[in-house]
Design a protein around this motif. Structure first.
Motif, PDB file in Angstrom:
ATOM      1  N   ALA A  55      -1.983  -6.599 -44.044  1.00  0.00           N
ATOM      2  CA  ALA A  55      -0.800  -6.993 -43.267  1.00  0.00           C
ATOM      3  C   ALA A  55      -1.033  -6.871 -41.771  1.00  0.00           C
ATOM      4  CB  ALA A  55       0.396  -6.139 -43.682  1.00  0.00           C
ATOM      5  N   GLU A  56      -1.685  -5.794 -41.331  1.00  0.00           N
ATOM      6  CA  GLU A  56      -1.920  -5.596 -39.899  1.00  0.00           C
ATOM      7  C   GLU A  56      -2.787  -6.712 -39.330  1.00  0.00           C
ATOM      8  OE1 GLU A  56      -4.074  -2.428 -36.836  1.00  0.00           O
ATOM      9  OE2 GLU A  56      -3.709  -1.863 -38.930  1.00  0.00           O
ATOM     10  N   ILE A  57      -3.837  -7.087 -40.083  1.00  0.00           N
ATOM     11  CA  ILE A  57      -4.732  -8.151 -39.627  1.00  0.00           C
ATOM     12  C   ILE A  57      -3.983  -9.478 -39.569  1.00  0.00           C
ATOM     13  CG2 ILE A  57      -6.971  -9.235 -39.977  1.00  0.00           C
ATOM     14  CD1 ILE A  57      -7.025  -6.204 -39.563  1.00  0.00           C
ATOM     15  N   ALA A  58      -3.162  -9.742 -40.584  1.00  0.00           N
ATOM     16  CA  ALA A  58      -2.423 -11.002 -40.622  1.00  0.00           C
ATOM     17  C   ALA A  58      -1.452 -11.104 -39.446  1.00  0.00           C
ATOM     18  CB  ALA A  58      -1.656 -11.112 -41.938  1.00  0.00           C
ATOM     19  N   LEU A  59      -0.777  -9.987 -39.126  1.00  0.00           N
ATOM     20  CA  LEU A  59       0.153  -9.997 -37.994  1.00  0.00           C
ATOM     21  C   LEU A  59      -0.598 -10.189 -36.680  1.00  0.00           C
ATOM     22  CD1 LEU A  59       3.009  -9.741 -36.945  1.00  0.00           C
ATOM     23  CD2 LEU A  59       2.741  -7.242 -36.959  1.00  0.00           C
ATOM     24  N   SER A  60      -1.794  -9.587 -36.577  1.00  0.00           N
ATOM     25  CA  SER A  60      -2.620  -9.774 -35.379  1.00  0.00           C
ATOM     26  C   SER A  60      -2.946 -11.244 -35.186  1.00  0.00           C
ATOM     27  CB  SER A  60      -3.916  -8.963 -35.492  1.00  0.00           C
ATOM     28  OG  SER A  60      -3.669  -7.584 -35.550  1.00  0.00           O
ATOM     29  N   TYR A  61      -3.329 -11.903 -36.267  1.00  0.00           N
ATOM     30  CA  TYR A  61      -3.664 -13.322 -36.192  1.00  0.00           C
ATOM     31  C   TYR A  61      -2.447 -14.162 -35.815  1.00  0.00           C
ATOM     32  CZ  TYR A  61      -8.512 -13.544 -37.714  1.00  0.00           C
ATOM     33  OH  TYR A  61      -9.868 -13.454 -37.761  1.00  0.00           O
ATOM     34  N   ALA A  62      -1.295 -13.836 -36.380  1.00  0.00           N
ATOM     35  CA  ALA A  62      -0.080 -14.603 -36.090  1.00  0.00           C
ATOM     36  C   ALA A  62       0.283 -14.513 -34.610  1.00  0.00           C
ATOM     37  CB  ALA A  62       1.074 -14.097 -36.951  1.00  0.00           C
ATOM     38  N   ILE A 260      -2.295  -6.475 -31.773  1.00  0.00           N
ATOM     39  CA  ILE A 260      -0.906  -6.864 -32.019  1.00  0.00           C
ATOM     40  C   ILE A 260      -0.089  -6.722 -30.746  1.00  0.00           C
ATOM     41  CG2 ILE A 260       1.211  -6.241 -33.231  1.00  0.00           C
ATOM     42  CD1 ILE A 260      -0.456  -5.537 -35.650  1.00  0.00           C
ATOM     43  N   PHE A 261      -0.143  -5.536 -30.124  1.00  0.00           N
ATOM     44  CA  PHE A 261       0.660  -5.295 -28.931  1.00  0.00           C
ATOM     45  C   PHE A 261       0.088  -6.010 -27.716  1.00  0.00           C
ATOM     46  CE2 PHE A 261       1.788  -1.694 -31.656  1.00  0.00           C
ATOM     47  CZ  PHE A 261       3.166  -1.792 -31.609  1.00  0.00           C
ATOM     48  N   GLY A 262      -1.242  -6.220 -27.690  1.00  0.00           N
ATOM     49  CA  GLY A 262      -1.836  -6.981 -26.603  1.00  0.00           C
ATOM     50  C   GLY A 262      -1.370  -8.424 -26.613  1.00  0.00           C
ATOM     51  N   ALA A 263      -1.481  -9.073 -27.777  1.00  0.00           N
ATOM     52  CA  ALA A 263      -1.050 -10.472 -27.900  1.00  0.00           C
ATOM     53  C   ALA A 263       0.458 -10.601 -27.696  1.00  0.00           C
ATOM     54  CB  ALA A 263      -1.449 -11.028 -29.265  1.00  0.00           C
ATOM     55  N   LEU A 264       1.223  -9.628 -28.197  1.00  0.00           N
ATOM     56  CA  LEU A 264       2.680  -9.655 -28.033  1.00  0.00           C
ATOM     57  C   LEU A 264       3.051  -9.596 -26.558  1.00  0.00           C
ATOM     58  CD1 LEU A 264       5.501  -9.609 -29.304  1.00  0.00           C
ATOM     59  CD2 LEU A 264       5.317  -7.106 -29.424  1.00  0.00           C
ATOM     60  N   THR A 265       2.348  -8.765 -25.796  1.00  0.00           N
ATOM     61  CA  THR A 265       2.606  -8.657 -24.355  1.00  0.00           C
ATOM     62  C   THR A 265       2.368  -9.985 -23.651  1.00  0.00           C
ATOM     63  OG1 THR A 265       1.975  -6.309 -24.350  1.00  0.00           O
ATOM     64  CG2 THR A 265       1.949  -7.471 -22.233  1.00  0.00           C
ATOM     65  N   GLY A 266       1.232 -10.617 -23.953  1.00  0.00           N
ATOM     66  CA  GLY A 266       0.920 -11.906 -23.343  1.00  0.00           C
ATOM     67  C   GLY A 266       1.941 -12.969 -23.693  1.00  0.00           C
ATOM     68  N   PHE A 267       2.362 -12.992 -24.950  1.00  0.00           N
ATOM     69  CA  PHE A 267       3.338 -13.990 -25.394  1.00  0.00           C
ATOM     70  C   PHE A 267       4.689 -13.783 -24.713  1.00  0.00           C
ATOM     71  CE2 PHE A 267       6.624 -15.500 -28.371  1.00  0.00           C
ATOM     72  CZ  PHE A 267       6.246 -16.835 -28.468  1.00  0.00           C
ATOM     73  N   ILE A 268       5.098 -12.524 -24.571  1.00  0.00           N
ATOM     74  CA  ILE A 268       6.383 -12.230 -23.921  1.00  0.00           C
ATOM     75  C   ILE A 268       6.363 -12.677 -22.462  1.00  0.00           C
ATOM     76  CG2 ILE A 268       7.850 -10.348 -23.098  1.00  0.00           C
ATOM     77  CD1 ILE A 268       7.264  -8.894 -25.706  1.00  0.00           C
ATOM     78  N   ILE A 269       5.240 -12.435 -21.789  1.00  0.00           N
ATOM     79  CA  ILE A 269       5.123 -12.857 -20.383  1.00  0.00           C
ATOM     80  C   ILE A 269       5.279 -14.368 -20.265  1.00  0.00           C
ATOM     81  CG2 ILE A 269       3.505 -13.063 -18.447  1.00  0.00           C
ATOM     82  CD1 ILE A 269       2.428 -10.298 -19.219  1.00  0.00           C
ATOM     83  N   PHE A 270       4.608 -15.113 -21.149  1.00  0.00           N
ATOM     84  CA  PHE A 270       4.748 -16.562 -21.148  1.00  0.00           C
ATOM     85  C   PHE A 270       6.186 -16.986 -21.451  1.00  0.00           C
ATOM     86  CE2 PHE A 270       0.039 -17.111 -21.842  1.00  0.00           C
ATOM     87  CZ  PHE A 270      -0.169 -17.924 -20.741  1.00  0.00           C
ATOM     88  N   ASN A 271       6.772 -16.324 -22.438  1.00  0.00           N
ATOM     89  CA  ASN A 271       8.095 -16.730 -22.921  1.00  0.00           C
ATOM     90  C   ASN A 271       9.185 -16.555 -21.875  1.00  0.00           C
ATOM     91  OD1 ASN A 271       9.482 -17.847 -25.128  1.00  0.00           O
ATOM     92  ND2 ASN A 271      10.242 -15.841 -25.770  1.00  0.00           N
TER      93      ASN A 271
END
Length: 439
Positions: A55-62, A260-271
């Motif tokens: 699950a952790e890997i799948a969420l990272s990919y998403a 997960i938190f790295g990609a989430l941070t980048g996505f939030i900045i874009f959003n």
């Protein structure tokens, strides 16, 4: 017959028959449980217990997919493409052709490497960067098989040795975790060091492709192609936000040791930056999930498969029987493990998904033959990476084909799969075996 052998053979057979890998893994897990005596309830229970491991890997990919989708719409990748085209020019003369050839090849390699860590967008850059460059590639008469080798080298070798971005997922979240969960005592610092020698096999293959196999010019017809353009207008604000998002993603990932938190941070900045007004955050996230969903679901199914195989208790039976057949012949044991890993990865099409399957067998087997910790790391890591380049179903071959074949002049099997298989898998076999013997 041993349940593990039956399950892995069935999984390979179904995968090569083009059955969806998730379905192949699920069916094979059920067969493994039934043959191994777990019964229906025991098999389902073991499979469900194992699903959480992926699950952790799948969420990272998403989340990485969402970040990649946002980055592609920001205009940064389009800017890189346009800069390259402007730098190279459409009509290079005879005096600078060789220089331009190397600038182009090294630029593509740098982008492929960056797509795994600095710009963790995986293969999303290919349909944006490569099609606009085809006119230049045709003018320089560069063999597109060489371009495919450069892209695949950057995609695969990077995650084999650099524990950042996708490399962090492969080396730490998957390889290290599965090695330790199956009885090996390894640390994160040992993983890249052990994988360095196998990675030299990839370097060897790229050198052979560059200076021997595909050094001669190859003629292609210049055909007008439809070029994907995710953003027609590129402004300074978009580029600035992109750079901030990339740096923030890297900093958060390194600070938290979590993609997960790295990609989430980048996505939030874009959003919340306001630069993606024409695309909603929900659409971006859905696009990213669609791009990476296949790998994520394979990882989840592979974790369930591995748990069922371990629950049967027949892994050690298989290890013992193989040990009896091979005897004390460590070199033979090493090469057989690598070849089987090649077959499994070729069938699944993902080295990330292969590790949970083979680690359950390879770690006990390697320990029974007296391989050191670094040698065991090299064996499992190389066995998983083998076949990623050269598999018809791998992102590492599908990605290059998606960009190089927009004008119908680059065949997936003949021009992507076979060249990358020959130039990377064969040297990787040799260097992986050497690593197992000397580490």
């Amino acid at each position: 017959m041993n349940a593990v052998v039956i399950a892995v053979s069935l999984m390979l057979l179904l995968s090569f028959a083009r059955v969806n890998v998730v379905i192949a893994l699920t069916i094979s897990a059920v067969v493994a449980g039934l043959v191994g005596g777990l019964g229906v309830d025991g098999t389902i229970s073991a499979f469900n217990n194992g699903l959480g491991g992926g699950a952790e890997i799948a969420l990272s990919y998403a989340l990485l997919g969402a970040f990649a989708s946002a980055l592609s719409h920001s205009g940064l990748t389009t800017l890189i493409s346009q800069t390259l085209i402007k730098k190279l020019g459409k009509e290079p003369n005879a005096t600078n052709t060789n220089v331009l050839r190397w600038v182009l090849l090294l630029s593509i390699l740098a982008m492929a490497v960056s797509s795994q860590n600095v710009l963790p967008i995986h293969i999303a850059f290919i349909p944006i960067l490569i099609p606009p460059l085809l006119l230049v590639i045709n003018t320089l008469k560069i063999d597109r098989r060489l371009i495919a080798c450069f892209i695949t080298f950057g995609l695969v070798t990077t995650y084999m040795i650099l524990p950042i971005g996708f490399g962090g997922i492969f080396l730490n979240d998957i390889l290290l975790a599965n090695l330790n969960s199956n009885g090996l005592t390894a640390t994160s610092s040992q993983i890249p060091q052990a994988m360095l020698l196998p990675a030299l096999g990839m370097v060897t293959g790229l050198l052979i492709a560059t200076f021997i196999s595909y050094r001669k010019p190859r003629h292609y017809e210049s055909v007008d192609v439809k070029i994907e353009n995710t953003q027609t207008r590129i402004d300074k604000k978009s580029i600035a936000v992109s750079i901030i998002a990339i740096i923030s993603t890297l900093v958060v990932q390194l600070a938290t040791d979590s993609m997960i938190f790295g990609a989430l941070t980048g996505f939030i900045i874009f959003n919340f930056s306001g630069i993606l007004k024409n695309v909603s955050g929900q659409d971006l996230f859905n696009q990213g999930v669609l791009m990476m969903a296949n790998i994520g679901f394979i990882m989840i199914a592979a974790a369930g498969f591995a748990e069922v195989v371990k629950s049967t208790g027949e892994v050690m039976t298989l290890v013992t029987s193989i040990g009896d057949i091979i005897g004390d012949n460590k070199p033979l044991a090493a090469i057989l493990m690598l070849i089987v890993g090649l077959l499994i990865t070729m069938g699944i099409g993902s080295s990330f998904s292969t590790i949970p399957i083979i680690a359950t067998i390879y770690v006990p087997l390697a320990l029974s033959f007296g391989f050191s910790v670094p040698a065991t790391i090299a064996l499992v890591g190389t066995a998983a990476a083998l076949g990623d380049a050269g598999s018809p179903a791998s992102d590492s071959t599908l990605g290059p084909t998606s960009g190089l074949n927009v004008d119908g002049q680059h065949d997936h099997i003949r021009d992507s799969v076979i060249p990358t298989f020959v130039h990377f898998n064969l040297p990787l076999l040799a260097f992986g075996w050497i690593a197992a013997m000397v580490l």
